[in-house]
Design an enzyme around this catalytic site. Structure first.
Site, PDB file in Angstrom:
ATOM      1  N   SER A 154       3.246  -2.042  10.390  1.00  0.00           N
ATOM      2  CA  SER A 154       4.861  -2.383  10.667  1.00  0.00           C
ATOM      3  C   SER A 154       5.406  -3.535  10.457  1.00  0.00           C
ATOM      4  O   SER A 154       6.196  -4.097  10.994  1.00  0.00           O
ATOM      5  CB  SER A 154       4.937  -2.006  12.049  1.00  0.00           C
ATOM      6  OG  SER A 154       4.592  -0.442  12.383  1.00  0.00           O
TER       7      SER A 154
ATOM      8  N   GLY B 107       2.567   2.043  10.715  1.00  0.00           N
ATOM      9  CA  GLY B 107       3.618   3.187  10.701  1.00  0.00           C
ATOM     10  C   GLY B 107       4.374   3.646  11.864  1.00  0.00           C
ATOM     11  O   GLY B 107       4.913   4.691  12.051  1.00  0.00           O
TER      12      GLY B 107
ATOM     13  N   GLU C 270      -5.522  -4.967  10.523  1.00  0.00           N
ATOM     14  CA  GLU C 270      -4.605  -3.856  10.770  1.00  0.00           C
ATOM     15  C   GLU C 270      -4.751  -2.985  12.046  1.00  0.00           C
ATOM     16  O   GLU C 270      -5.391  -2.066  12.066  1.00  0.00           O
ATOM     17  CB  GLU C 270      -4.446  -2.727   9.577  1.00  0.00           C
ATOM     18  CG  GLU C 270      -4.305  -3.548   8.163  1.00  0.00           C
ATOM     19  CD  GLU C 270      -3.649  -2.539   7.288  1.00  0.00           C
ATOM     20  OE1 GLU C 270      -2.534  -2.773   6.712  1.00  0.00           O
ATOM     21  OE2 GLU C 270      -4.354  -1.379   7.191  1.00  0.00           O
TER      22      GLU C 270
ATOM     23  N   ASN D 156       0.646  -1.259  -0.014  1.00  0.00           N
ATOM     24  CA  ASN D 156       0.148   0.153  -0.005  1.00  0.00           C
ATOM     25  C   ASN D 156       0.936   1.245   0.026  1.00  0.00           C
ATOM     26  O   ASN D 156       1.692   1.609   1.126  1.00  0.00           O
ATOM     27  CB  ASN D 156      -0.792  -0.036   1.279  1.00  0.00           C
ATOM     28  CG  ASN D 156      -1.574   1.170   1.543  1.00  0.00           C
ATOM     29  OD1 ASN D 156      -1.851   2.123   0.624  1.00  0.00           O
ATOM     30  ND2 ASN D 156      -2.392   1.117   2.669  1.00  0.00           N
ATOM     31  N   TRP D 157       0.850   1.799  -1.262  1.00  0.00           N
ATOM     32  CA  TRP D 157       2.045   3.083  -1.432  1.00  0.00           C
ATOM     33  C   TRP D 157       1.488   4.321  -0.741  1.00  0.00           C
ATOM     34  O   TRP D 157       2.054   5.333  -0.623  1.00  0.00           O
ATOM     35  CB  TRP D 157       2.412   3.018  -2.645  1.00  0.00           C
ATOM     36  CG  TRP D 157       3.477   2.139  -3.502  1.00  0.00           C
ATOM     37  CD1 TRP D 157       3.844   1.134  -2.644  1.00  0.00           C
ATOM     38  CD2 TRP D 157       4.167   2.456  -4.704  1.00  0.00           C
ATOM     39  NE1 TRP D 157       4.804   0.623  -3.446  1.00  0.00           N
ATOM     40  CE2 TRP D 157       4.965   1.311  -4.602  1.00  0.00           C
ATOM     41  CE3 TRP D 157       4.144   3.527  -5.523  1.00  0.00           C
ATOM     42  CZ2 TRP D 157       5.906   1.210  -5.448  1.00  0.00           C
ATOM     43  CZ3 TRP D 157       4.947   3.366  -6.369  1.00  0.00           C
ATOM     44  CH2 TRP D 157       6.035   2.160  -6.562  1.00  0.00           C
ATOM     45  N   LYS D 158       0.062   4.264  -0.090  1.00  0.00           N
ATOM     46  CA  LYS D 158      -0.530   5.552   0.258  1.00  0.00           C
ATOM     47  C   LYS D 158      -0.357   6.594  -0.719  1.00  0.00           C
ATOM     48  O   LYS D 158      -0.132   6.657  -1.895  1.00  0.00           O
ATOM     49  CB  LYS D 158       0.016   5.614   1.801  1.00  0.00           C
ATOM     50  CG  LYS D 158      -0.180   4.373   2.563  1.00  0.00           C
ATOM     51  CD  LYS D 158       0.058   4.781   4.078  1.00  0.00           C
ATOM     52  CE  LYS D 158      -0.260   3.409   4.626  1.00  0.00           C
ATOM     53  NZ  LYS D 158      -0.131   3.279   6.403  1.00  0.00           N
TER      54      LYS D 158
ATOM     55  N   GLU E 105      -6.938   4.568   7.763  1.00  0.00           N
ATOM     56  CA  GLU E 105      -6.540   6.287   7.379  1.00  0.00           C
ATOM     57  C   GLU E 105      -7.741   6.823   6.834  1.00  0.00           C
ATOM     58  O   GLU E 105      -7.946   8.138   6.944  1.00  0.00           O
ATOM     59  CB  GLU E 105      -5.194   6.241   6.674  1.00  0.00           C
ATOM     60  CG  GLU E 105      -4.109   6.046   7.404  1.00  0.00           C
ATOM     61  CD  GLU E 105      -2.857   5.555   6.768  1.00  0.00           C
ATOM     62  OE1 GLU E 105      -2.919   5.452   5.543  1.00  0.00           O
ATOM     63  OE2 GLU E 105      -2.049   4.967   7.503  1.00  0.00           O
TER      64      GLU E 105
ATOM     65  N   GLY F 255       2.806  -1.223   4.178  1.00  0.00           N
ATOM     66  CA  GLY F 255       2.727   0.165   3.829  1.00  0.00           C
ATOM     67  C   GLY F 255       4.357   0.633   3.701  1.00  0.00           C
ATOM     68  O   GLY F 255       4.884   0.562   2.693  1.00  0.00           O
ATOM     69  N   GLY F 256       4.845   1.404   4.741  1.00  0.00           N
ATOM     70  CA  GLY F 256       6.154   1.801   4.359  1.00  0.00           C
ATOM     71  C   GLY F 256       7.358   0.926   3.657  1.00  0.00           C
ATOM     72  O   GLY F 256       7.997   1.315   2.801  1.00  0.00           O
TER      73      GLY F 256
ATOM     74  N   HIS G  13      -9.474   1.063   4.810  1.00  0.00           N
ATOM     75  CA  HIS G  13      -8.317   1.305   5.636  1.00  0.00           C
ATOM     76  C   HIS G  13      -8.457   2.339   6.635  1.00  0.00           C
ATOM     77  O   HIS G  13      -9.335   3.242   6.564  1.00  0.00           O
ATOM     78  CB  HIS G  13      -7.143   1.919   4.613  1.00  0.00           C
ATOM     79  CG  HIS G  13      -5.844   1.897   5.210  1.00  0.00           C
ATOM     80  ND1 HIS G  13      -5.710   2.863   6.212  1.00  0.00           N
ATOM     81  CD2 HIS G  13      -4.948   1.030   5.071  1.00  0.00           C
ATOM     82  CE1 HIS G  13      -4.297   2.527   6.407  1.00  0.00           C
ATOM     83  NE2 HIS G  13      -3.639   1.444   5.974  1.00  0.00           N
TER      84      HIS G  13
HETATM   85  P1  PGA Z   1       2.939   0.270   7.582  1.00  0.00           P
HETATM   86  O1  PGA Z   1       1.295   0.492   6.769  1.00  0.00           O
HETATM   87  O2  PGA Z   1       3.327  -1.126   6.980  1.00  0.00           O
HETATM   88  O3  PGA Z   1       3.674   1.489   7.121  1.00  0.00           O
HETATM   89  O4  PGA Z   1       2.668   0.140   9.151  1.00  0.00           O
HETATM   90  C1  PGA Z   1       0.305  -0.609   6.978  1.00  0.00           C
HETATM   91  C2  PGA Z   1      -0.826   0.022   6.249  1.00  0.00           C
HETATM   92  O5  PGA Z   1      -1.368   0.958   6.567  1.00  0.00           O
HETATM   93  O6  PGA Z   1      -1.564  -0.691   5.210  1.00  0.00           O
END
Ligand code: PGA
Length: 247
Positions: free
Chosen positions: A210, A171, A165, A11-13, A97, A231-232, A95
């Site tokens: 994470s 993050g 999640e 997930n590149w956001k 977010e 994500g990251g 998600h």
């Molecule tokens: P993260 O994000 O791996 O950077 O913690 C995961 C996500 O939000 O899907």
């Protein structure tokens, strides 16, 4: 019942530009012959270019959200059909977010999931508790409640997955213990069986929050963990490949 094929999705956001497509190319070029499905979900601006760049490779291109309607006066929004037209085959929905930043409710997420299916996209439906909810002992109830509220009956017979999640793990570098992950994934599986009968065994249940190359093997081999939403660590090919190789 054989276990579902694992899915590892990046997930590149709101990250990435034309130059970042090289990272996706690099992932595609170095994928081994593992029994795993790999997806990258870039920002919507890159879906078409990435789909062209990865055509003929094993990497699936996905989106991060969609609107419920097919077309209409919804400034700034993108429909599931438009994402499919741009080359997306999969979409992340619900998600945290989006739930936290845009007030997305289970009901709205459920409508978006139905919209994704209408357009032929495979949904990854995200659920997860906040730290306050976990501290209050409500994590299982919150998450299984989100599962019940966010999964429409249209999912029956389709390909889809759930991503657990924990909001506090996204993050932050924090992760639940392996036994907390297994407890939650087992509860999600039981809820999927209640909702969909024997078919509830089919969707992989991804863990997200994470995930890094260093902790991926432990997490990915935990009971009922059917892959990861990353994500990251999905932004750079080496890190993302390190997670895929840990499977
Ligand atoms: P993260 O994000 O791996 O950077 O913690 C995961 C996500 O939000 O899907």
């Amino acid at each position: 019942m054989t276990a579902p094929t694992p899915l590892i999705a990046g997930n590149w956001k709101m990250n990435g530009d034309a130059a970042s497509i090289d990272e996706a190319r690099s992932v595609a070029a170095q994928l081994g012959g593992k029994e795993v499905r790999v997806a990258i979900c870039p920002p919507a601006t890159l879906i078409e270019r990435m789909s062209r760049a990865l055509a003929g490779t094993a990497v699936i291109v996905g989106a991060q959200d969609c609107h419920c309607d097919e077309t209409g006066a919804f400034t700034g929004d993108i429909s599931a059909e438009m994402l499919a037209d741009a080359g997306a085959r999969l979409v992340i929905l619900g998600h945290s977010e989006r739930r936290a930043g845009y007030g997305e409710t289970d009901e709205l997420v459920s409508h978006k999931v139905a919209a994704a299916l209408r357009a032929g996209l495979e949904p990854i439906v995200c659920v997860g508790e906040t730290l306050e909810q976990r501290k209050a002992g409500n994590a299982l109830a919150v998450v299984t409640g989100q599962v019940r509220g966010s999964l429409p009956s249209e999912l029956a017979g389709k390909a889809w997955s759930v991503a657990y999640e924990p909001v506090w793990a996204i993050g932050t570098g924090l992760t639940p213990t392996i036994s907390e992950i297994e407890e939650m994934h087992t509860a999600i599986r039981a809820t999927l069986r209640e909702l969909f009968g024997a078919e509830g065994d089919s969707p992989p249940i991804l863990y997200g929050g994470s995930v890094k190359p260093a902790n991926a093997a432990q997490i990915l081999h935990a009971a009922e963990v059917g892959g990861a939403l990353v994500g990251g660590a999905s932004l750079e090919a080496e890190d993302f490949l390190g997670i895929i190789r840990a499977l």
